[in-house]
Design an enzyme around this catalytic site. Sequence first.
Site, PDB file in Angstrom:
ATOM      1  CB  THR A   1      31.243 -22.791  -2.081  1.00  0.00           C
ATOM      2  OG1 THR A   1      31.666 -21.503  -2.520  1.00  0.00           O
ATOM      3  CG2 THR A   1      32.050 -23.869  -2.759  1.00  0.00           C
TER       4      THR A   1
ATOM      5  CB  THR B   1      33.356 -21.419  -8.201  1.00  0.00           C
ATOM      6  OG1 THR B   1      32.793 -20.186  -7.771  1.00  0.00           O
ATOM      7  CG2 THR B   1      34.801 -21.191  -8.574  1.00  0.00           C
TER       8      THR B   1
HETATM    9  N1  ASP Z   1      29.799 -17.548  -5.907  1.00  0.00           N
HETATM   10  C1  ASP Z   1      30.062 -18.918  -6.187  1.00  0.00           C
HETATM   11  C2  ASP Z   1      28.772 -19.706  -6.095  1.00  0.00           C
HETATM   12  O1  ASP Z   1      28.352 -20.002  -5.004  1.00  0.00           O
HETATM   13  C3  ASP Z   1      31.041 -19.445  -5.216  1.00  0.00           C
HETATM   14  C4  ASP Z   1      31.457 -20.858  -5.423  1.00  0.00           C
HETATM   15  O2  ASP Z   1      30.836 -21.677  -6.077  1.00  0.00           O
HETATM   16  O3  ASP Z   1      32.497 -21.200  -4.839  1.00  0.00           O
HETATM   17  O4  ASP Z   1      28.224 -20.046  -7.098  1.00  0.00           O
END
Ligand code: ASP
Length: 322
Positions: free
Chosen positions: A87, A12
């Site tokens: 994340t 993200t």
């Molecule tokens: N779905 C995303 C990922 O892990 C969530 C994020 O980066 O916060 O790429």
Amino acid sequence: MKNILLIHTGGTISMKEDETTGEVKPGEKNPIVDLIKDVPDINIISTELFYLPSPHITPKEMLQIKTYIEEMMEKQTLDGIVITHGTDTLEETAFFLDVTLTLPIPIVITGAMRSSNELGADGLYNLLSALKVATSTNAKDMGVLVVMNDEIHTAKNVTKTHTSNIATFQSPQYGPIGIVNRGGAFFHHKPVINQPLHVAALNKNVLLLKAFAGMDDTLLQKIGNHQLDGLVIEALGQGNLPPMMLPSLKKLLNKGVPIVLVSRCFNGIVQDVYGYEGGGRHLKELGMIFSNGLNGQKARLKLMIALETTTDRKKLEEIFST
Ligand code: ASP
């Protein structure tokens, strides 16, 4: 001037929200790369190693990040490393690097809960915090660190605890080992650092199962029919399992498949306390390996890595005791 290697892998922090549909996804260009070009007193050596949402990251990419870091350490004088990552699986990549690398410089992973053009976007802020930690001499010999939302966590203890809140990364039971503020990075604990495990390839099939009330051996029978090199089970409480699982578990153990137990409780450590059928004492006598407080996803990675060098139960027990 400090030399910081900045490795982007996606997530993200590298995505944008489509203003019409509200969809968040990777674009043609990674927005965080341009946002972070010039930082006073830091020479950023930036690479876009991947541009992946983190549910697309596998242990293969984790190994690629490790190899890339080792190659760059040979080529250049570096003072610290920062990795940006989605994340969802950030804790797994952080833990993989923590278990397999020992570096004389800080290594920090960060990400974001809100994409680059969303209101209250946390990506650039977290990245600047990660750079503060990576340039701090106090961050050396701390293992791989996860920096998000003004907190510094160890890769070993941190986990994603909330689906959307920016304070999602927590270290249950132990807490963060430091904080970041305008003045820089401040540590209040020093983690115990273990010897790294050697890994050059990842060829073992290790699965993770979560136990539930009334679980029988249907799933175990299915997975037992395939090539399985190791199994991690998120057991109940202190490390107990429903007795209906036992026939298939015994078969797997007889075939020499190592089974590591962690708890589905997010605090505490599994122990061989209960002597009833399926209780921890019984499972230990059957030959199951008790882990040391790691969560299921991290224990799975550790078993995958460990099985590359040993299948000996005593050695595996030792590896899971630290
Ligand atoms: N779905 C995303 C990922 O892990 C969530 C994020 O980066 O916060 O790429």
